[in-house]
Design a protein around this motif. Structure first.
Motif, PDB file in Angstrom:
ATOM      1  N   GLY A  21      15.905 -13.782  -2.796  1.00 14.10           N
ATOM      2  CA  GLY A  21      16.908 -12.919  -2.881  1.00 14.10           C
ATOM      3  C   GLY A  21      16.829 -11.741  -4.011  1.00 14.10           C
ATOM      4  O   GLY A  21      17.685 -11.126  -4.667  1.00 14.10           O
ATOM      5  N   GLY A  22      15.556 -11.238  -3.759  1.00 19.86           N
ATOM      6  CA  GLY A  22      15.278  -9.941  -4.538  1.00 19.86           C
ATOM      7  C   GLY A  22      15.753  -8.888  -4.129  1.00 19.86           C
ATOM      8  O   GLY A  22      15.424  -7.704  -4.635  1.00 19.86           O
ATOM      9  N   ASN A  23      16.637  -8.703  -3.033  1.00 15.90           N
ATOM     10  CA  ASN A  23      17.050  -7.337  -2.610  1.00 15.90           C
ATOM     11  C   ASN A  23      18.571  -7.020  -3.078  1.00 15.90           C
ATOM     12  O   ASN A  23      18.763  -6.003  -2.937  1.00 15.90           O
ATOM     13  CB  ASN A  23      16.994  -7.376  -1.007  1.00 15.90           C
ATOM     14  CG  ASN A  23      18.395  -8.636  -0.660  1.00 15.90           C
ATOM     15  OD1 ASN A  23      18.216  -9.758  -0.874  1.00 15.90           O
ATOM     16  ND2 ASN A  23      19.459  -8.048  -0.146  1.00 15.90           N
ATOM     17  N   THR A  24      18.941  -7.580  -4.023  1.00 17.14           N
ATOM     18  CA  THR A  24      20.555  -7.297  -4.535  1.00 17.14           C
ATOM     19  C   THR A  24      20.612  -8.240  -5.947  1.00 17.14           C
ATOM     20  O   THR A  24      20.112  -9.093  -6.224  1.00 17.14           O
ATOM     21  CB  THR A  24      21.519  -7.830  -3.541  1.00 17.14           C
ATOM     22  OG1 THR A  24      22.809  -7.417  -3.885  1.00 17.14           O
ATOM     23  CG2 THR A  24      21.742  -9.275  -3.192  1.00 17.14           C
ATOM     24  N   GLY A  25      21.390  -7.539  -6.599  1.00 15.85           N
ATOM     25  CA  GLY A  25      22.170  -8.074  -7.828  1.00 15.85           C
ATOM     26  C   GLY A  25      20.981  -8.545  -8.865  1.00 15.85           C
ATOM     27  O   GLY A  25      19.925  -7.740  -9.109  1.00 15.85           O
ATOM     28  N   LEU A  26      21.262  -9.775  -9.223  1.00 15.46           N
ATOM     29  CA  LEU A  26      20.310 -10.331 -10.323  1.00 15.46           C
ATOM     30  C   LEU A  26      18.585 -10.397  -9.953  1.00 15.46           C
ATOM     31  O   LEU A  26      17.911 -10.256 -10.430  1.00 15.46           O
ATOM     32  CB  LEU A  26      20.699 -11.681 -10.674  1.00 15.46           C
ATOM     33  CG  LEU A  26      21.944 -11.800 -11.324  1.00 15.46           C
ATOM     34  CD1 LEU A  26      22.683 -13.252 -11.282  1.00 15.46           C
ATOM     35  CD2 LEU A  26      21.940 -11.404 -12.804  1.00 15.46           C
ATOM     36  N   GLY A  27      18.709 -10.888  -8.596  1.00 17.45           N
ATOM     37  CA  GLY A  27      17.190 -10.948  -7.979  1.00 17.45           C
ATOM     38  C   GLY A  27      16.639  -9.616  -8.009  1.00 17.45           C
ATOM     39  O   GLY A  27      15.280  -9.302  -8.225  1.00 17.45           O
ATOM     40  N   VAL A  41       5.141  -7.740  -6.646  1.00 17.82           N
ATOM     41  CA  VAL A  41       6.169  -8.301  -6.356  1.00 17.82           C
ATOM     42  C   VAL A  41       6.484  -8.589  -4.837  1.00 17.82           C
ATOM     43  O   VAL A  41       6.385  -7.519  -3.905  1.00 17.82           O
ATOM     44  CB  VAL A  41       7.690  -7.941  -7.006  1.00 17.82           C
ATOM     45  CG1 VAL A  41       8.815  -8.120  -6.499  1.00 17.82           C
ATOM     46  CG2 VAL A  41       7.239  -7.509  -8.688  1.00 17.82           C
ATOM     47  N   VAL A  42       6.819  -9.759  -4.485  1.00 13.70           N
ATOM     48  CA  VAL A  42       7.309 -10.079  -2.934  1.00 13.70           C
ATOM     49  C   VAL A  42       8.731 -10.387  -3.107  1.00 13.70           C
ATOM     50  O   VAL A  42       9.353 -11.156  -3.778  1.00 13.70           O
ATOM     51  CB  VAL A  42       6.441 -11.356  -2.370  1.00 13.70           C
ATOM     52  CG1 VAL A  42       7.132 -11.742  -0.868  1.00 13.70           C
ATOM     53  CG2 VAL A  42       5.017 -10.997  -2.541  1.00 13.70           C
ATOM     54  N   LEU A  48      16.012  -8.161   6.188  1.00 14.31           N
ATOM     55  CA  LEU A  48      14.841  -7.302   5.861  1.00 14.31           C
ATOM     56  C   LEU A  48      15.217  -5.872   5.777  1.00 14.31           C
ATOM     57  O   LEU A  48      14.523  -5.207   5.158  1.00 14.31           O
ATOM     58  CB  LEU A  48      13.751  -7.560   7.229  1.00 14.31           C
ATOM     59  CG  LEU A  48      12.827  -8.854   7.281  1.00 14.31           C
ATOM     60  CD1 LEU A  48      12.066  -8.717   8.369  1.00 14.31           C
ATOM     61  CD2 LEU A  48      12.183  -9.039   5.849  1.00 14.31           C
ATOM     62  N   ASP A  49      16.161  -5.256   6.384  1.00 10.39           N
ATOM     63  CA  ASP A  49      16.705  -4.196   6.336  1.00 10.39           C
ATOM     64  C   ASP A  49      17.121  -4.010   5.025  1.00 10.39           C
ATOM     65  O   ASP A  49      16.643  -2.901   4.059  1.00 10.39           O
ATOM     66  CB  ASP A  49      17.718  -3.701   7.216  1.00 10.39           C
ATOM     67  CG  ASP A  49      17.307  -3.786   8.846  1.00 10.39           C
ATOM     68  OD1 ASP A  49      15.901  -3.399   8.767  1.00 10.39           O
ATOM     69  OD2 ASP A  49      18.106  -3.630   9.486  1.00 10.39           O
ATOM     70  N   GLN A  70       9.095 -10.502   2.498  1.00  8.89           N
ATOM     71  CA  GLN A  70       8.778 -11.922   3.237  1.00  8.89           C
ATOM     72  C   GLN A  70      10.321 -12.166   3.728  1.00  8.89           C
ATOM     73  O   GLN A  70      11.109 -12.472   2.896  1.00  8.89           O
ATOM     74  CB  GLN A  70       8.233 -12.895   2.392  1.00  8.89           C
ATOM     75  CG  GLN A  70       7.979 -14.227   2.857  1.00  8.89           C
ATOM     76  CD  GLN A  70       7.337 -14.135   4.378  1.00  8.89           C
ATOM     77  OE1 GLN A  70       6.091 -13.704   4.416  1.00  8.89           O
ATOM     78  NE2 GLN A  70       7.977 -14.514   5.433  1.00  8.89           N
ATOM     79  N   GLU A  71      10.230 -12.518   4.866  1.00  8.13           N
ATOM     80  CA  GLU A  71      11.603 -13.027   5.778  1.00  8.13           C
ATOM     81  C   GLU A  71      11.736 -14.276   4.998  1.00  8.13           C
ATOM     82  O   GLU A  71      10.883 -15.150   5.186  1.00  8.13           O
ATOM     83  CB  GLU A  71      11.750 -12.727   6.969  1.00  8.13           C
ATOM     84  CG  GLU A  71      13.088 -13.165   7.523  1.00  8.13           C
ATOM     85  CD  GLU A  71      13.042 -12.970   8.989  1.00  8.13           C
ATOM     86  OE1 GLU A  71      14.113 -12.722   9.538  1.00  8.13           O
ATOM     87  OE2 GLU A  71      12.145 -12.613   9.697  1.00  8.13           O
ATOM     88  N   LEU A  72      13.091 -14.549   4.692  1.00 13.48           N
ATOM     89  CA  LEU A  72      13.284 -16.055   3.886  1.00 13.48           C
ATOM     90  C   LEU A  72      14.921 -16.478   4.164  1.00 13.48           C
ATOM     91  O   LEU A  72      15.725 -15.625   3.661  1.00 13.48           O
ATOM     92  CB  LEU A  72      12.944 -16.213   2.587  1.00 13.48           C
ATOM     93  CG  LEU A  72      13.392 -17.734   1.912  1.00 13.48           C
ATOM     94  CD1 LEU A  72      12.715 -18.901   2.540  1.00 13.48           C
ATOM     95  CD2 LEU A  72      12.957 -17.818   0.493  1.00 13.48           C
TER      96      LEU A  72
END
Length: 297
Positions: A21-27, A41-42, A48-49, A70-72
């Protein structure tokens, strides 16, 4: 150290950090903080966008930052397995595994595998992801697994006879169960890591103003909004758990201010239920059965 901030993160050059969840907020703030101190960092993300946009923003904040995607999708055990296999193929070690992604107080729904959405995403998805990557984590000296819990663990109980909330769904109770499970998992994992250099810790962001709160009941959101803090501050407990050389395995970090809702990070206490060893072990066994994932410890 009462005012621990990003500037207190030791040099992370050469270390590999996977942030769900590194694309938004706390992540996002967690990933950005680690990248700013030299980590590779991954961003393990569902979209993915959005992940690319976040990665680009991190690089703009820290020119030269090493950020990949990395898609998850934690709601799918097949996606968890695919993501783990791809990470294993590209990384011989993982120094930091940050189990951050999650959902909060959602309407009743299920994951792609039929689990109640909050328990399935917040706990089972991360349980499976950690298990499939743990050999890579164990390969990194001094590695850490940090799982993000919540103040909400305090109103949670693990209802082994109704994990899917088939007898009646209460979104607050389901959220509490999932966040309590994060702590039970962390403490049991730490016990199993005895004798290794890898440690497991947990953290919580307090009352952080992230998009996670969009499903909060109106009166609850109104009551707690004056106590909210920024996502930059909310990410600090996770960052400290991941990097501070003075914290230890099995510890739980959160904001040090009023009701642990805001403030600089410190070691905090979780409730008595989270320390029930019998429940920890039972949840571990059930999680292995539900996910089909066993750990090499």
């Amino acid at each position: 150290m009462s005012r621990w901030t990003v500037t207190d993160i030791p040099d992370q050059t050469g270390r590999v950090a996977v942030v769900t969840g590194g694309n938004t907020g706390l992540g996002y703030e967690t990933a950005a903080g680690l990248a700013s101190r030299g980590a590779r960092v991954v961003l393990a993300v569902r979209n993915l966008d959005k992940g690319k946009a976040a990665a680009d923003l991190i690089v703009r904040r820290t020119p030269g930052a090493d950020v990949t995607l990395q898609e998850l999708d934690l709601t799918s055990l097949a996606s968890v397995e695919d993501a783990a296999e791809q990470l294993r193929a590209t990384h011989d070690r993982i120094d930091l595994l940050i189990n951050n992604a999650g959902v909060m107080m959602t309407p009743k729904s299920t994951t792609q595998d039929g689990f109640e959405l909050q328990f399935g995403t917040n706990h089972l998805g991360h349980f499976a992801f950690t298990g499939r990557l743990l050999d890579r984590v164990l390969a990194a000296p001094g590695a850490r697994v940090v799982t993000v819990s919540s103040i909400g663990h305090r109103f949670g109980r693990v209802r082994f006879d109704d994990l899917g909330a088939e007898r009646g769904y209460n979104r607050m109770a389901a959220y509490g169960q999932s966040k309590l499970s994060n702590l039970l998992f962390t403490y049991e994992l730490q016990r199993r890591l005895t004798g290794t250099t890898t440690t497991a810790l947990a953290a919580h962001p307090g009352g952080s103003s992230s998009e996670l709160t969009r499903y909060l009941p109106g009166p609850v959101k109104l009551a707690f909004s004056p106590l909210e803090q920024s996502t930059e501050m909310g990410a600090l407990p996770t960052l400290r758990a991941a990097t501070d050389p003075h914290v230890s395995g099995g510890q739980y970090l959160g904001p040090g201010g009023f009701m642990e809702m805001r403030g600089y990070p410190k070691v905090v206490a979780s409730n008595r239920r989270s320390h029930d060893v019998d429940v920890q072990r039972r949840l571990w066994t059930v999680s292995e059965e539900l996910t089909g994932v066993t750990f090499p410890v």
